[in-house]
Each structure stands twice: as C-alpha cells, then as structure tokens.
Design a protein around this motif. Sequence first.
Motif, PDB file in Angstrom:
ATOM      1  N   PRO A  77       0.844  -1.280  -0.138  1.00  0.00           N
ATOM      2  CA  PRO A  77       0.050  -0.041   0.091  1.00  0.00           C
ATOM      3  C   PRO A  77       1.025   1.287  -0.040  1.00  0.00           C
ATOM      4  O   PRO A  77       2.108   1.022   0.130  1.00  0.00           O
ATOM      5  CB  PRO A  77      -0.623  -0.040   1.324  1.00  0.00           C
ATOM      6  CG  PRO A  77       0.389  -0.532   2.187  1.00  0.00           C
ATOM      7  CD  PRO A  77       1.099  -1.572   1.429  1.00  0.00           C
ATOM      8  N   ALA A  78       0.265   2.397   0.102  1.00  0.00           N
ATOM      9  CA  ALA A  78       1.111   3.623   0.092  1.00  0.00           C
ATOM     10  C   ALA A  78       1.144   4.072   1.608  1.00  0.00           C
ATOM     11  O   ALA A  78      -0.122   4.643   2.077  1.00  0.00           O
ATOM     12  CB  ALA A  78       0.430   4.787  -0.836  1.00  0.00           C
ATOM     13  N   PRO A  79       2.156   3.766   2.358  1.00  0.00           N
ATOM     14  CA  PRO A  79       2.082   4.244   3.800  1.00  0.00           C
ATOM     15  C   PRO A  79       1.976   5.540   4.148  1.00  0.00           C
ATOM     16  O   PRO A  79       3.061   6.428   3.343  1.00  0.00           O
ATOM     17  CB  PRO A  79       3.316   3.444   4.398  1.00  0.00           C
ATOM     18  CG  PRO A  79       4.171   3.278   3.233  1.00  0.00           C
ATOM     19  CD  PRO A  79       3.407   3.220   1.806  1.00  0.00           C
ATOM     20  N   LEU A  80       1.063   6.284   4.684  1.00  0.00           N
ATOM     21  CA  LEU A  80       0.979   7.656   4.987  1.00  0.00           C
ATOM     22  C   LEU A  80       1.202   7.856   6.326  1.00  0.00           C
ATOM     23  O   LEU A  80       0.321   7.805   7.101  1.00  0.00           O
ATOM     24  CB  LEU A  80      -0.359   8.301   4.351  1.00  0.00           C
ATOM     25  CG  LEU A  80      -0.580   7.829   2.890  1.00  0.00           C
ATOM     26  CD1 LEU A  80      -1.980   8.091   2.682  1.00  0.00           C
ATOM     27  CD2 LEU A  80       0.145   8.698   2.048  1.00  0.00           C
ATOM     28  N   VAL A  81       2.661   8.250   6.789  1.00  0.00           N
ATOM     29  CA  VAL A  81       2.747   8.273   8.182  1.00  0.00           C
ATOM     30  C   VAL A  81       2.489   9.511   8.723  1.00  0.00           C
ATOM     31  O   VAL A  81       3.002  10.821   8.023  1.00  0.00           O
ATOM     32  CB  VAL A  81       4.520   8.213   8.152  1.00  0.00           C
ATOM     33  CG1 VAL A  81       4.981   8.223   9.764  1.00  0.00           C
ATOM     34  CG2 VAL A  81       4.738   7.032   7.748  1.00  0.00           C
ATOM     35  N   VAL A  82       1.763  10.000   9.653  1.00  0.00           N
ATOM     36  CA  VAL A  82       1.049  10.721  10.075  1.00  0.00           C
ATOM     37  C   VAL A  82       1.716  11.324  11.532  1.00  0.00           C
ATOM     38  O   VAL A  82       1.484  12.326  12.229  1.00  0.00           O
ATOM     39  CB  VAL A  82      -0.344  10.931  10.457  1.00  0.00           C
ATOM     40  CG1 VAL A  82      -1.173  10.847   8.932  1.00  0.00           C
ATOM     41  CG2 VAL A  82      -0.864   9.838  11.263  1.00  0.00           C
ATOM     42  N   GLN A  83       2.700  10.519  12.164  1.00  0.00           N
ATOM     43  CA  GLN A  83       3.436  10.839  13.287  1.00  0.00           C
ATOM     44  C   GLN A  83       4.855  10.717  13.223  1.00  0.00           C
ATOM     45  O   GLN A  83       5.405   9.958  12.362  1.00  0.00           O
ATOM     46  CB  GLN A  83       2.808  10.247  14.474  1.00  0.00           C
ATOM     47  CG  GLN A  83       1.360  10.336  14.712  1.00  0.00           C
ATOM     48  CD  GLN A  83       1.108   9.331  15.696  1.00  0.00           C
ATOM     49  OE1 GLN A  83       1.411   8.177  15.874  1.00  0.00           O
ATOM     50  NE2 GLN A  83      -0.342   9.395  16.493  1.00  0.00           N
ATOM     51  N   LEU A  84       5.715  11.374  14.064  1.00  0.00           N
ATOM     52  CA  LEU A  84       7.074  11.468  14.187  1.00  0.00           C
ATOM     53  C   LEU A  84       7.487  11.169  15.600  1.00  0.00           C
ATOM     54  O   LEU A  84       7.074  11.600  16.414  1.00  0.00           O
ATOM     55  CB  LEU A  84       7.680  12.728  13.621  1.00  0.00           C
ATOM     56  CG  LEU A  84       9.293  12.967  14.006  1.00  0.00           C
ATOM     57  CD1 LEU A  84      10.077  12.032  13.333  1.00  0.00           C
ATOM     58  CD2 LEU A  84       9.572  14.333  13.918  1.00  0.00           C
ATOM     59  N   PRO A  85       8.185  10.137  15.774  1.00  0.00           N
ATOM     60  CA  PRO A  85       8.583   9.672  17.190  1.00  0.00           C
ATOM     61  C   PRO A  85       9.328  10.608  18.069  1.00  0.00           C
ATOM     62  O   PRO A  85      10.141  11.257  17.164  1.00  0.00           O
ATOM     63  CB  PRO A  85       9.348   8.329  17.089  1.00  0.00           C
ATOM     64  CG  PRO A  85       8.928   7.961  15.938  1.00  0.00           C
ATOM     65  CD  PRO A  85       8.678   9.217  14.733  1.00  0.00           C
ATOM     66  N   ILE A  86       8.983  10.941  19.114  1.00  0.00           N
ATOM     67  CA  ILE A  86       9.985  11.931  19.842  1.00  0.00           C
ATOM     68  C   ILE A  86      10.905  10.991  20.986  1.00  0.00           C
ATOM     69  O   ILE A  86      10.132  10.116  21.908  1.00  0.00           O
ATOM     70  CB  ILE A  86       9.194  12.752  20.843  1.00  0.00           C
ATOM     71  CG1 ILE A  86       8.278  13.718  19.976  1.00  0.00           C
ATOM     72  CG2 ILE A  86      10.106  13.674  21.861  1.00  0.00           C
ATOM     73  CD1 ILE A  86       7.350  14.569  20.849  1.00  0.00           C
ATOM     74  N   GLY A  87      12.214  10.794  20.661  1.00  0.00           N
ATOM     75  CA  GLY A  87      13.013  10.105  21.285  1.00  0.00           C
ATOM     76  C   GLY A  87      13.115   8.647  20.787  1.00  0.00           C
ATOM     77  O   GLY A  87      12.129   8.219  19.719  1.00  0.00           O
ATOM     78  N   THR A  88      13.958   7.580  21.265  1.00  0.00           N
ATOM     79  CA  THR A  88      14.064   6.274  20.458  1.00  0.00           C
ATOM     80  C   THR A  88      14.260   5.248  21.659  1.00  0.00           C
ATOM     81  O   THR A  88      14.615   5.545  22.794  1.00  0.00           O
ATOM     82  CB  THR A  88      15.426   6.437  19.554  1.00  0.00           C
ATOM     83  OG1 THR A  88      16.450   6.557  20.180  1.00  0.00           O
ATOM     84  CG2 THR A  88      15.141   7.423  18.328  1.00  0.00           C
ATOM     85  N   GLU A  89      13.929   4.134  21.354  1.00  0.00           N
ATOM     86  CA  GLU A  89      13.940   2.998  22.321  1.00  0.00           C
ATOM     87  C   GLU A  89      13.616   3.279  23.470  1.00  0.00           C
ATOM     88  O   GLU A  89      12.586   3.590  23.750  1.00  0.00           O
ATOM     89  CB  GLU A  89      15.432   2.319  22.126  1.00  0.00           C
ATOM     90  CG  GLU A  89      15.742   1.947  20.849  1.00  0.00           C
ATOM     91  CD  GLU A  89      17.310   1.483  20.917  1.00  0.00           C
ATOM     92  OE1 GLU A  89      18.041   1.445  21.919  1.00  0.00           O
ATOM     93  OE2 GLU A  89      17.488   0.847  19.815  1.00  0.00           O
ATOM     94  N   ASP A  90      14.260   3.216  24.877  1.00  0.00           N
ATOM     95  CA  ASP A  90      13.822   3.552  26.041  1.00  0.00           C
ATOM     96  C   ASP A  90      13.566   4.981  26.223  1.00  0.00           C
ATOM     97  O   ASP A  90      12.904   5.304  27.162  1.00  0.00           O
ATOM     98  CB  ASP A  90      14.997   3.217  26.926  1.00  0.00           C
ATOM     99  CG  ASP A  90      15.013   1.713  27.515  1.00  0.00           C
ATOM    100  OD1 ASP A  90      13.963   1.101  27.102  1.00  0.00           O
ATOM    101  OD2 ASP A  90      16.020   1.090  28.071  1.00  0.00           O
ATOM    102  N   GLY A  91      14.217   5.784  25.306  1.00  0.00           N
ATOM    103  CA  GLY A  91      13.879   7.244  25.355  1.00  0.00           C
ATOM    104  C   GLY A  91      12.537   7.758  24.669  1.00  0.00           C
ATOM    105  O   GLY A  91      12.404   9.006  24.663  1.00  0.00           O
TER     106      GLY A  91
END
Length: 710
Positions: free
Chosen positions: A163-177
């Motif tokens: 499909p065409a993935p339409l990403v509407v969010q950006l993560p704040i922090g990575t892994e445990d953060g």
Amino acid sequence: MRTHLDTHFTDPLAVVRNLGILAHVDAGKTTLTERMLYATGSTHKRGEVHDGTTVTDFDPQERDRGITIFAAAVSCAWDGHRINLIDTPGHVDFADEVERSLRVLDGAVAVFDAVAGVEPQSESVWRQADRHAVPRIAFVNKLDRAGADLDTAVASIRARLHPAPLVVQLPIGTEDGFTGVVDLLRMRALVWAEGDAGVQEGPVPADLRGEADRRRRALEEAVAELHPGALDEFCARSALSAATLAAALRDLTHSGDGVVVLCGSAYRNRGIEPLLDAVVAYLPSPLDVPAVRGVHDGVPQERSADPAAPLAALVFKVNATPTGRLTYLRVYSGTIGKGDAVMDAGARRTERVGRILRVQADRRMPLERAVAGDIVAVVGLKSARAGSTLCAPEAPLVLEPPGVADPVVSVAVEARRGTDTDRLASALARLAEEDPSLVVRTDPETGQTVLSGMGELHLEVAVETLRRTHGLDVGVGRPRVAHRETVVRGVFGLVFRHVKQDGGAGQFAHVVLDVEPMGSVDPTGSAPGGGDSGGGGDGGGGFEFRSAVVGGSMPREYVRAVEAGCRDALADGPLGGHPVTGLRVTLTDGATHVKDSSDTAFRTAGRLALREALRACAMVLLEPVAEVTVTVPEDAVGSVLGDLAARRGRVTGSTVRAGSAVVGATVPLAELFGYATRLRSRTQGRGTFTARPTGYAPVPASAPVTGSTR
C-alpha cells in the motif's frame, strides 16, 4: 478524554465503528486492546497478557499459553462514538477465526512490531483483509524496544504489503527514550509521562522542528499524488490545510489507496489516544460501506444499513456456554428485538430470539434491541451456525457466508473409558459447531474418530477443551496430514461399457474418456497447476470436466451424469485411497440404448470408467507443505539449517535482522510435528518459528507416508 459506555444502544449509525485488531502473534494486539478499553474508561485497571488479567484473553487456555486463540468482541465509547472491537488471533492455526471476523467488520487496525516490521502472519491477515476490502490503518507498536525503528517498519510495509503508507506521526525519542509523538497534521507534540498522568499537548520540540516540517511536506506530497481534491489545493497553494489533509486521508483509507500509519508503545500506554482519534476520523461507519448483497430465489438483492429496512444479519460465531448457546451476529439492516421471530434463511427455519446481549468479552449486558451496524450476541437460537443468515420471515435473504479453509492435520481421538464414548461424540459435535474449521469424521476402515484442523496447535487446543471444559479423559493418536493423489501422465481414448441385466429395466452406458493432468508436476516442490492452493484446498488445481461429444450421440443430461460419476471417483485414488486432484477429464464419445440408458447408468459408468483410467495413469502422491519462517540467534543458524534439511525442507532465503537470523523454508507439514520443542532445545529456548500452509507437493519415493489420512 474518557467517555463511558452506557447500556443502551442510542448511537446513530454515523458514530459507530466496527473494527478488528489484526497482527502477527506477539505484535501486541491484546495489549493494545486493553489500553484502548482503559483509555475509553471501559475498564479501570490495565490488564496484562503475562499476568493473565486481560479482558479479551479470558479463556483459561489463552491465559496459560499467553496468546489469543478465540476472537473476542468488546465495546467502548470515545469522543461520542461507539467502537465495537474484535481482538483476533495472530497464530496461523486460528486464521479461520480472523476470516469470520473480517467478514463482518467495516475496518481494522493492523499492528506491526517496530523491530520486526511485517512478519509472516502480518502479511497473511493483511491479504485476508484485502479479500474482504476492509479499510485499515496501521499502528507500529513497541517503539520503546531496543532496535525499534519506525522508518524501517514503514519500509517493510511498503515493500511487502504494497500500500502507500502515509505516516502522520514522528516519534519523540528512541527505544527507552521514546516519550511521545509529533502530530504532523496539527504540528503539535503529544508526550506521555510515566504512570497515569495521560497525554500532554505542547509545541513541537525545537530539535525536531526541521524534521517535522520535512515529514509534513512529504506527507502532503504523497497525499496530493493519490487524491485529486488534495492535488488541486496543493497546486494552488503549494500546501495542504489540516482539514483537507484529514479529509483526504479518510478518503484514501476508505478506497484502500493509502494506509495511515501511527506509532506508539501499547505496553507503556503511549500513542493510544491518537490511535482512537484516528479510528474515529479515518475508518468507515456502517453508512460508509457498500450495501450488503444477498440472494433470494437466485435473484441478487441489496440491503442498506437502515434500521427501518427488513432484517438481515450474518452469524459469524457460535459459542456454547454453561448458561446457554450464544450466537454472535452482525446486523446489516433492520432491527432485531427481544422476542422477535427470525428466519434462518439457509435452514428455512423460523426461531424466536430469547435475549439480546452486548458482549464485553466474557461479560454480557442485556439489550432490548439491536439495529443495523451493531454486533451483538443472541440467546435462544438452535439451528443457526457460523455463516447462517438471519432475516425477517417476510423478506428472506441469504448472505454470502465466510469461507472455511480445508483442514490439513488430523488426530485420532478416543475416550479412555467406554462409558464416555457418547459424551465424546456430543462434545466433538459441539466443538465443530463452534469452530467450522474443525472437522469430525469416522474413518470407515479403522472405525477411529478423526479430528481434523488447521495445525498442531489448533488440535492441541481442541483436545484440551475436551479435557477441561467437558471433563473427558481422551487418548490422542499421532497427528496425520491429508494427502492427495494426482495424475502426472494420463491416458487417452479409454473405452468403458457399463451393461447390467438383472430382470426388469437394465442399465446401459458407453463412454470414452481422456484423462490428463491440469498442469505439470515439479518434482522439487510445486503442485500441479503451479499455484498456491491456500494450504488445504485441492492441492493441484482441482478438477475440470469437458465434453467433446458431437453429433448428438448423448443427451446433455447424460453428460452431466457422467461428470457426477467422475466426481464420485475422485474420493479415493488408486495409490492409497486419498482424494484425487489436479486432473482434466474429457468425454470424447458415448453411446446410449433406447430403453436401458438412464442418468443412473451413466453416473455409474463415469465413476467406474474414471477409476479404471486412474489405475492406468501414472500417479503421484501429494503432501501438504508449509512456508516456515524461523527466527534464531545467529550462532544457531547452522544447527537449524541442518535440522530443516533432515525434515526434507528447502531453504528459500535467509536474512539478518536486529541481531537475529531469519530463515525461510518450505517444509512438508508432516515433518513439522514436534518441531517447536526441537527448535527450543537447539536454540536454548531463543528460537521461534511460524508455519503457513501453502499448498501441496509431490512426496519423494523415499519419504514415509505413515502419517497420512485418507
């Protein structure tokens, strides 16, 4: 914001959402369902899978095994909308539960592991949803895990699901953060603190502002490419407003041209509220889906989602409980009330509804009525089965039932005490009634009771139910797989004459048959026809009958009788009495007698002629094969490959992902019994595998076939 569920159905159809949670096993479906119930105020304590305290995994076996086995329905309310939610199993053995659920759902949330991305069963359930044209949004879960990466997971969605993935969010922090997300539509930050503080809204962090702007621009461009209305605004303003973007995302979700992607961590309660908002904003209501189609007396009909229209409802699940028989149904049109008379259109039987219940997993709330768009359970129906249509007696209609896959694995079951034989038969009948993918039969030669299902775990669960729920002490034989036989070299011009004279009217039929394979058999793996048989169908393209009779030498009804006789002969082949598949039969000539020819005579001739032809053909035995994906530590790959080779497996690929090796192979299903235990012992408990039946393949001459069923 939490809203509480009241006990009466007063919501208009526009604010109803019927959706399922779909994913690979252990992607977090049940945990996500728990958090959605908690966020909406339907529960006041967060249940955990590892503690056995979840609402939807209420069966003792589910809690013991830590997996979802049975689809469970729950309801909750969010932002003025009612959400009817079905938590579906993720294990391939219970794909039939997913199939029945998808048949009655309007939308779905597909859950993906942020480390593993698209896994084998993720792909399978996605294809099931494609077949039913169910709109979906995606939730990338477990962003708090080591190795989690949203972009990698999205890339796997694009590459494997197309499909065409339409990403509407950006993560704040990575892994445990990982602490929150940036909402790219409204350009705001949503942050979750530890505990029950809830979500805090604020401005986009300065260090993420540039990345958020870039991703918002990419989202606008992707939507403009797919949506004509958005393209017009984008060309005029070089940007899209939040309102236009939201409306376009809803349209693309409904059409299936795009899939909205959100992210979070269900276990840590992060990302749940935006997901609920997305369910309300993007997934369809019963008014947004096409009118349901059915048939009455061969005439197609449609029923719209109108409470005032004649009743049309589809049964998708039956559950026998200690307090009565629960029949789960989706109401597509009309209204069903307590005490109403309804017709089971398939059985042509009218029954009366005793009670109507809104189901909250293993808890129930009584209702006076249910209307179009609702999913409820009713008590009092005796004949309805999964796939039955319930309709108004004055307006009959038959809806298309959900498909049921053919079982591929069998066990012989017997009561250890002779006095329990009748109880065992009754309990098995009840199991088959609740789960159509379980088939119970008696072997005509051995007299054994054979229980067949979709996999080893499927049968283990069924047998354990006999022991726990029905209190039966049962013995179980080695699981047996369903073999097939097919033609690799045919015969042509076989003449068969059926003549019988025993006083009175005789029987006469003369037929000439050509028998040939429908496709080629690859001795290294694929079945005749070269296609995927879906893991339990005919395994080789089925059966095709043609008539080349010219000149009117045989009436048409006799041709149909010959075809029926040939189909009768397919039940047991010459190699071992297994069903025959993957062949084409052509009736080239025939002759009749003015007095002694009949449908019965030609059906008998067709059956006996094809049996004689099959004995003259070159035949091969087919066995079911499965596509296996094994995930193991890199240091165990050599041991695993050797074990797969010993099981007659063919390795199809190997990749390294997040420190583990993922090996793909095609393995005969009969060789997979006990593989889970062997794999755990070879990998110190760190290895896992999934198996998905993919069709049939020829059995090598040196391979044993002692585990076959006829």
